[in-house]
Design an enzyme around this catalytic site. Structure first.
Site, PDB file in Angstrom:
ATOM      1  N   ARG A 175       0.817  -1.220   0.000  1.00  0.00           N
ATOM      2  CA  ARG A 175       0.000   0.000   0.000  1.00  0.00           C
ATOM      3  C   ARG A 175       0.852   1.273   0.000  1.00  0.00           C
ATOM      4  O   ARG A 175       0.483   2.274   0.607  1.00  0.00           O
ATOM      5  CB  ARG A 175      -0.976  -0.009   1.191  1.00  0.00           C
ATOM      6  CG  ARG A 175      -1.964  -1.167   1.184  1.00  0.00           C
ATOM      7  CD  ARG A 175      -2.846  -1.155  -0.070  1.00  0.00           C
ATOM      8  NE  ARG A 175      -3.675  -2.361  -0.119  1.00  0.00           N
ATOM      9  CZ  ARG A 175      -3.365  -3.463  -0.795  1.00  0.00           C
ATOM     10  NH1 ARG A 175      -2.227  -3.511  -1.502  1.00  0.00           N
ATOM     11  NH2 ARG A 175      -4.156  -4.498  -0.807  1.00  0.00           N
ATOM     12  N   SER A 225     -11.658  -1.446   2.029  1.00  0.00           N
ATOM     13  CA  SER A 225     -11.038  -1.798   3.304  1.00  0.00           C
ATOM     14  C   SER A 225     -10.567  -0.525   3.997  1.00  0.00           C
ATOM     15  O   SER A 225      -9.803   0.251   3.428  1.00  0.00           O
ATOM     16  CB  SER A 225      -9.834  -2.732   3.086  1.00  0.00           C
ATOM     17  OG  SER A 225     -10.256  -3.946   2.515  1.00  0.00           O
ATOM     18  N   GLU A 295      -6.121   2.766   5.809  1.00  0.00           N
ATOM     19  CA  GLU A 295      -5.788   2.894   4.389  1.00  0.00           C
ATOM     20  C   GLU A 295      -6.326   4.220   3.867  1.00  0.00           C
ATOM     21  O   GLU A 295      -5.807   4.783   2.915  1.00  0.00           O
ATOM     22  CB  GLU A 295      -6.428   1.753   3.578  1.00  0.00           C
ATOM     23  CG  GLU A 295      -5.542   0.540   3.414  1.00  0.00           C
ATOM     24  CD  GLU A 295      -6.062  -0.406   2.341  1.00  0.00           C
ATOM     25  OE1 GLU A 295      -6.665   0.061   1.358  1.00  0.00           O
ATOM     26  OE2 GLU A 295      -5.847  -1.620   2.492  1.00  0.00           O
TER      27      GLU A 295
END
Length: 302
Positions: A175, A225, A295
């Site tokens: 990420r 998410s 995130e």
């Protein structure tokens, strides 16, 4: 603000400029107050001119794509939000190579690969976002990641230069990528894929789509998410084990279908979502000594 809008318009570039634009129209959470300026450049050159103008005026700015990983404050943003979207979303297929502009939706990119019987992008078909953001954060799902298929990335540097970055230059990680720290703005990416069977590619996409429908709350606004996967754990299981399934603050709720998702149950404001993210993080840390990292990116004041 009026002065800034006039300054942008005076550039003579193909840039659509809106004032006091509600960000709830531009985020998948469907929340967020107004951005002072919302600008949509239609070419890389227009984007470069716009950024040079904003920097010269010392005017704050923030780049977005599909707004799928973004929570904007209810007070909005005192600056310019710049959208790299459908105006810069061309896709070109050449043999086993695809060149795609940053504004293309990942679903459309995966569909182009399917159309050309190219395999490698099946994992991306259901990720709710644009290519630019996906490269920026090395988006992934079901074992696939951007870094596995990207050959090179075309960027606009913080200094206003058009530069080509190799896969290695991008320093892709979980990420993350070099663009998160060096100020690069992703303009396009070139993918090296493999020849495949269109029927098999479609079948895999359909299978992954069915898994998403079965396991994810796709009928509610969310950012996908909410948390990164902590090493050695799954965020959703930690949240469920903390007894937080269905826990709600205002209109924000921990999804019962997948506890890794915080959803807008219908009337949430950004502060509800933010407060729930903070609450979930504290509860999991207290129970398991694991710190969940969002995130989601935050814009504005909370």
């Amino acid at each position: 603000m009026c002065h800034m809008i006039k300054t942008i318009e005076a550039l003579g570039q193909p840039i659509r400029v809106l004032a006091d634009e509600p960000m709830k129209h531009h985020t998948t959470f469907r929340t967020g107050g107004p951005a002072d300026i919302y600008a949509i450049p239609e070419t890389p050159e227009a984007l470069a001119a716009l950024l040079a103008c904003l920097k010269a005026e010392d005017y704050p700015f923030f780049i977005i794509g599909n707004g799928s990983n973004l929570l904007v404050s209810d007070q909005g943003y005192r600056g310019a939000v710049i959208e790299i979207g459908s105006a810069m979303s061309r896709v070109t297929v050449n043999g086993q190579t695809i060149l795609a502009e940053a504004g293309v939706k990942l679903s459309a990119l995966a569909a182009a690969a399917l159309e050309a019987s190219l395999t490698g992008l099946e994992f991306a078909a259901g990720i709710p976002g644009n290519l630019g953001g996906a490269v920026f954060m090395n988006a992934g799902a079901y074992g696939g990641e951007m870094r596995q298929v990207i050959e090179r990335v075309y960027v606009l540097t913080a200094d206003g230069e058009f530069v080509t970055r190799s896969n290695e230059d991008m320093a892709f990680g979980y990420r993350t990528s070099a663009a998160k720290t060096n100020g690069d703005i992703v303009l396009a990416a070139e993918f090296r894929l493999s020849a495949g069977d269109a029927g098999a590619i479609r079948a895999q996409m359909d299978d992954l789509a069915a898994k998403r429908r079965d396991k994810q709350p796709l009928n509610f606004p969310s950012a996908g998410s909410t948390f990164k996967r902590p090493e050695g754990y799954f965020a959703g299981k930690l949240i469920q084990d903390a007894g937080l399934s269905g826990y709600q603050i205002g209109g924000a709720r921990v999804s019962e279908k997948h506890c890794g998702f915080i959803i807008n149950s219908g009337d949430a404001v950004s502060q509800d979502i933010y407060d729930l993210i903070v609450y979930v993080t504290k509860q999991v840390r207290a129970r398991d000594q694991v710190t969940l990292e969002p995130e989601v990116r935050f814009l504005g004041e909370f």
